[in-house]
Design an enzyme around this catalytic site. Structure first.
Site, PDB file in Angstrom:
ATOM      1  N   ARG A 110      -0.767  -3.769  -6.342  1.00 44.63           N
ATOM      2  CA  ARG A 110       0.216  -4.352  -7.251  1.00 44.63           C
ATOM      3  C   ARG A 110       1.238  -3.274  -7.559  1.00 44.63           C
ATOM      4  O   ARG A 110       0.948  -2.080  -7.464  1.00 44.63           O
ATOM      5  CB  ARG A 110      -0.463  -4.831  -8.534  1.00 44.63           C
ATOM      6  CG  ARG A 110      -1.538  -5.889  -8.299  1.00 44.63           C
ATOM      7  CD  ARG A 110      -2.259  -6.218  -9.595  1.00 44.63           C
ATOM      8  NE  ARG A 110      -3.256  -7.264  -9.389  1.00 44.63           N
ATOM      9  CZ  ARG A 110      -4.513  -7.043  -9.033  1.00 44.63           C
ATOM     10  NH1 ARG A 110      -4.935  -5.790  -8.821  1.00 44.63           N
ATOM     11  NH2 ARG A 110      -5.368  -8.038  -8.875  1.00 44.63           N
TER      12      ARG A 110
ATOM     13  N   LYS B  76      -4.938  -4.782 -13.089  1.00 42.88           N
ATOM     14  CA  LYS B  76      -4.987  -6.078 -13.756  1.00 42.88           C
ATOM     15  C   LYS B  76      -6.417  -6.571 -13.928  1.00 42.88           C
ATOM     16  O   LYS B  76      -6.759  -7.202 -14.929  1.00 42.88           O
ATOM     17  CB  LYS B  76      -4.171  -7.086 -12.932  1.00 42.88           C
ATOM     18  CG  LYS B  76      -4.099  -8.480 -13.510  1.00 42.88           C
ATOM     19  CD  LYS B  76      -3.262  -9.362 -12.612  1.00 42.88           C
ATOM     20  CE  LYS B  76      -3.201 -10.786 -13.143  1.00 42.88           C
ATOM     21  NZ  LYS B  76      -2.390 -11.666 -12.249  1.00 42.88           N
TER      22      LYS B  76
ATOM     23  N   HIS C 292       5.313  -8.138  -4.830  1.00 42.34           N
ATOM     24  CA  HIS C 292       4.073  -8.843  -4.479  1.00 42.34           C
ATOM     25  C   HIS C 292       4.023  -9.199  -2.994  1.00 42.34           C
ATOM     26  O   HIS C 292       2.949  -9.488  -2.458  1.00 42.34           O
ATOM     27  CB  HIS C 292       3.938 -10.116  -5.313  1.00 42.34           C
ATOM     28  CG  HIS C 292       2.574 -10.741  -5.239  1.00 42.34           C
ATOM     29  ND1 HIS C 292       1.455 -10.146  -5.776  1.00 42.34           N
ATOM     30  CD2 HIS C 292       2.150 -11.883  -4.661  1.00 42.34           C
ATOM     31  CE1 HIS C 292       0.406 -10.908  -5.552  1.00 42.34           C
ATOM     32  NE2 HIS C 292       0.784 -11.963  -4.872  1.00 42.34           N
TER      33      HIS C 292
ATOM     34  N   ARG D  14       1.460  -7.022  -1.128  1.00 42.92           N
ATOM     35  CA  ARG D  14       0.056  -7.421  -1.314  1.00 42.92           C
ATOM     36  C   ARG D  14      -0.263  -8.713  -0.549  1.00 42.92           C
ATOM     37  O   ARG D  14      -1.262  -8.788   0.166  1.00 42.92           O
ATOM     38  CB  ARG D  14      -0.212  -7.605  -2.808  1.00 42.92           C
ATOM     39  CG  ARG D  14      -1.654  -7.908  -3.190  1.00 42.92           C
ATOM     40  CD  ARG D  14      -1.787  -7.809  -4.703  1.00 42.92           C
ATOM     41  NE  ARG D  14      -3.019  -8.383  -5.214  1.00 42.92           N
ATOM     42  CZ  ARG D  14      -4.180  -7.750  -5.277  1.00 42.92           C
ATOM     43  NH1 ARG D  14      -4.278  -6.518  -4.820  1.00 42.92           N
ATOM     44  NH2 ARG D  14      -5.250  -8.342  -5.791  1.00 42.92           N
TER      45      ARG D  14
ATOM     46  N   HIS E  15      -9.835  -8.369  -5.486  1.00 38.59           N
ATOM     47  CA  HIS E  15      -9.901  -9.680  -6.130  1.00 38.59           C
ATOM     48  C   HIS E  15     -11.315  -9.887  -6.661  1.00 38.59           C
ATOM     49  O   HIS E  15     -12.295  -9.594  -5.973  1.00 38.59           O
ATOM     50  CB  HIS E  15      -9.594 -10.805  -5.127  1.00 38.59           C
ATOM     51  CG  HIS E  15      -8.130 -11.069  -4.960  1.00 38.59           C
ATOM     52  ND1 HIS E  15      -7.409 -10.617  -3.882  1.00 38.59           N
ATOM     53  CD2 HIS E  15      -7.251 -11.747  -5.737  1.00 38.59           C
ATOM     54  CE1 HIS E  15      -6.152 -11.011  -3.988  1.00 38.59           C
ATOM     55  NE2 HIS E  15      -6.026 -11.694  -5.113  1.00 38.59           N
TER      56      HIS E  15
ATOM     57  N   TYR F 191      -3.848 -17.030   0.398  1.00 38.21           N
ATOM     58  CA  TYR F 191      -3.325 -16.084   1.376  1.00 38.21           C
ATOM     59  C   TYR F 191      -4.020 -16.259   2.722  1.00 38.21           C
ATOM     60  O   TYR F 191      -3.382 -16.209   3.778  1.00 38.21           O
ATOM     61  CB  TYR F 191      -3.515 -14.650   0.883  1.00 38.21           C
ATOM     62  CG  TYR F 191      -2.847 -14.344  -0.426  1.00 38.21           C
ATOM     63  CD1 TYR F 191      -1.476 -14.514  -0.588  1.00 38.21           C
ATOM     64  CD2 TYR F 191      -3.580 -13.871  -1.509  1.00 38.21           C
ATOM     65  CE1 TYR F 191      -0.867 -14.238  -1.790  1.00 38.21           C
ATOM     66  CE2 TYR F 191      -2.979 -13.587  -2.718  1.00 38.21           C
ATOM     67  CZ  TYR F 191      -1.616 -13.774  -2.858  1.00 38.21           C
ATOM     68  OH  TYR F 191      -1.016 -13.497  -4.047  1.00 38.21           O
TER      69      TYR F 191
END
Length: 322
Positions: free
Chosen positions: A163, A190, A270, A273, A296, A305
């Site tokens: 990120r 995050k 983004h 990523r 994740h 994705y």
């Protein structure tokens, strides 16, 4: 919801309660990560400056003022950033014993409408595929320090599925060079609000231009940076300045995409990523492998994705004579 304890100086309380009050106060101070507290302080100062420039009162601010401000922010910022800035405004008002304007019906209505527009905008951001990353780094000026820095930002950010906040937070002390590649410690992110830290591995690439290890080594050597912030601003004379902001990463990606004819409005930070995720999925990497790099916590967030990256794999419209 109150974010501070009452003043107990004039209260007739037992020694035990006073000690518990002081301990609770310390826990409250530590309830938010230092980065978050700094962000709130910066967010509030930005709001004050914006109000001063536009001859508006910041404390107490009216619902109309906050509505104008978040509409202004909505032009460039993502929803989570605006939400954090609204929280900073709300907390500052509560600390000063004023009603929070962010809780008004007007602000909530503007926010709901803004979310729809931001959602559409963010959905329109495209993944930066590996072939496009190669095109970009090939045109970056290797004889200029800014080109070396931008290559490192793009390649390391892409290979690490980082990120933008993670990219700009990197310090030299977070890097460990090994025979196999580069280990990078992501101290906070995050999905790691308590700062436990997550380590990712960046292997050597077969192409020197898109090799994350060589890209980082080249930047550190060219910049002379040996400690502290890795990615920093550069003035027009080539002087190294302070740590970059996360908005700077977005601008770097947009400008670099534009250099090779890609529409900058379709790309952002983004894109690095999501580009890694989509490219890795198309290359046959499994869900577990990709999640280890992207960090994740839930596969649901990654599935879109993977789906996007494999749309043309075993496609029913292929091989039927079209």
């Amino acid at each position: 919801m109150s974010f501070e304890l009452k003043n107990i100086e004039t209260m007739n309380l037992s020694t035990e309660i006073v000690d518990l009050h002081n301990a609770a106060k310390k826990h409250l101070e530590h309830s938010k990560a230092e980065n978050t507290k700094r962000a709130y302080g910066s967010d509030w100062q930005q709001f004050v400056s914006w109000c001063d420039e536009n001859h508006l009162e910041s404390l107490p601010a009216t619902a109309e003022t906050v509505s104008y401000y978040i509409t202004y922010l909505g032009k460039e910022h993502k929803a989570s950033t605006i939400k954090r800035k609204m929280t900073a405004i709300s907390q500052r008002h509560k600390t000063a014993r004023y009603p929070s304007p962010t809780k008004s019906v007007l602000v909530k209505g503007v926010w709901d409408g803004l979310l729809r527009d931001i959602g559409k905008r963010e959905e329109g951001k495209e993944a930066l595929w590996l072939q496009d990353l190669r095109r970009i780094v090939e045109v970056l000026p290797e004889d200029r320090i800014i080109g070396i820095r931008n290559r490192a930002i793009l390649v390391v950010g892409w290979a690490g599925a980082m990120r933008r906040s993670e990219i700009v937070s990197l310090n030299v002390e977070d890097l460990t060079f090994t025979r196999d590649g580069l280990l990078v410690l992501i101290r906070t992110s995050k999905t790691d609000q308590f700062g436990e830290g997550q380590e990712i591995a960046l292997p050597y690439g077969s192409n020197p231009l898109t090799c994350p290890v060589r890209s980082m080594q080249d930047w550190l050597e060219a910049s002379g940076i040996t400690s502290g912030a890795i990615f920093r601003g550069i003035d027009r004379h080539g002087n190294i300045k302070e740590r970059l902001t996360d908005q700077s990463v977005r601008l770097v990606v947009r400008k670099c995409c534009e250099k090779v004819g890609l529409d900058p409005d379709n790309y952002g930070a983004h894109s690095l990523r999501s580009g890694f995720c989509s490219t890795a999925a198309r290359a046959g990497k499994n869900e577990h492998q990709i999640m280890r790099q992207t960090r994740h916590r839930k596969a649901d967030s990654l599935n879109r994705y993977i789906k996007y990256g494999t749309l043309f794999e075993d496609n029913p419209a292929s091989g039927i004579g079209l």
